[in-house]
Design a protein around this motif. Sequence first.
Motif, mmCIF file in Angstrom:
data_model
loop_
_atom_site.group_PDB
_atom_site.id
_atom_site.type_symbol
_atom_site.label_atom_id
_atom_site.label_comp_id
_atom_site.label_asym_id
_atom_site.label_seq_id
_atom_site.Cartn_x
_atom_site.Cartn_y
_atom_site.Cartn_z
ATOM 1 N N ALA A 106 -5.836 -3.872 -11.161
ATOM 2 C CA ALA A 106 -5.890 -4.894 -11.139
ATOM 3 C C ALA A 106 -6.702 -5.857 -11.890
ATOM 4 N N ALA A 147 -2.862 -5.901 -16.794
ATOM 5 C CA ALA A 147 -3.010 -6.707 -15.931
ATOM 6 C C ALA A 147 -4.084 -7.329 -15.311
ATOM 7 N N SER A 148 -5.297 -7.341 -15.878
ATOM 8 C CA SER A 148 -6.295 -8.442 -15.900
ATOM 9 C C SER A 148 -6.416 -9.752 -16.700
ATOM 10 N N THR A 188 -3.584 -11.298 -14.108
ATOM 11 C CA THR A 188 -3.296 -11.749 -12.882
ATOM 12 C C THR A 188 -5.328 -12.544 -12.235
ATOM 13 N N THR A 191 -7.518 -12.770 -8.995
ATOM 14 C CA THR A 191 -7.480 -12.026 -7.537
ATOM 15 C C THR A 191 -8.998 -12.934 -6.892
ATOM 16 N N SER A 211 -4.241 -11.686 -4.918
ATOM 17 C CA SER A 211 -3.898 -11.408 -6.150
ATOM 18 C C SER A 211 -2.492 -12.245 -5.933
ATOM 19 N N GLY A 248 -0.627 -14.341 -10.248
ATOM 20 C CA GLY A 248 -0.266 -14.136 -11.185
ATOM 21 C C GLY A 248 1.182 -14.791 -12.110
ATOM 22 N N ARG A 284 6.959 -11.905 -12.153
ATOM 23 C CA ARG A 284 7.137 -10.419 -13.165
ATOM 24 C C ARG A 284 8.428 -9.931 -13.053
ATOM 25 N N TYR A 320 0.974 -11.826 -5.764
ATOM 26 C CA TYR A 320 1.728 -10.361 -5.650
ATOM 27 C C TYR A 320 0.676 -9.614 -4.187
#
Length: 181
Positions: free
Chosen positions: A57, A62-63, A66, A68, A82, A84, A87, A98
């Motif tokens: 993540a 992903a970062s 996303t 968190t 988490s 975003g 998907r 997520y």
Amino acid sequence: MPAPDPRVTLRLATRSDVPAIAAMHLASWRATYTAITPPEFMSTITLEGRVKRWEAAFTPPASETTETTVAVDGQRILGVCSFGPRREPPDPGAGEIYSLHVGPGSLRAGIGRMLLDNALVRLGARGLTTVFLWVLRDNANARGFYEARGWSLTGEDRADDRSGFPIAEVRYAIQQGTANG
């Protein structure tokens, strides 16, 4: 529901939080899913696996999309969320939660609500008007939590293949601005 302890605050998680997030996530899974998933499946869930999952993540790509957040009491992580963009299927106007987990010693203390409300605000700031999430079909506590907050079943379900075990999930959605306070 009681107000969370005033010592509990939310902050963005960092890569250095991964070991503590993974340990709390593992404890949450064991407390919640042992009774509703096959024992053989639960034996595949390890701290090492949770660490790898959370490291992902915080690693591109992903970062890049996303976020968190963690609920903390001092340095102790009590919960994590988490989120975003949606998907599957990708949708530029929709967000997705997520993962939302609260440690077993912190359940029913308002922490999940804090994390979820914060995620909805942050997704709304991105212009994401509809938010989705998947929840294990047999997780009555989580489903009741989301439904009490105004989330509705979409009618979608899936058997998510997790380590060779099909785990039944259902999808929920909410329109921004309709969450119950």
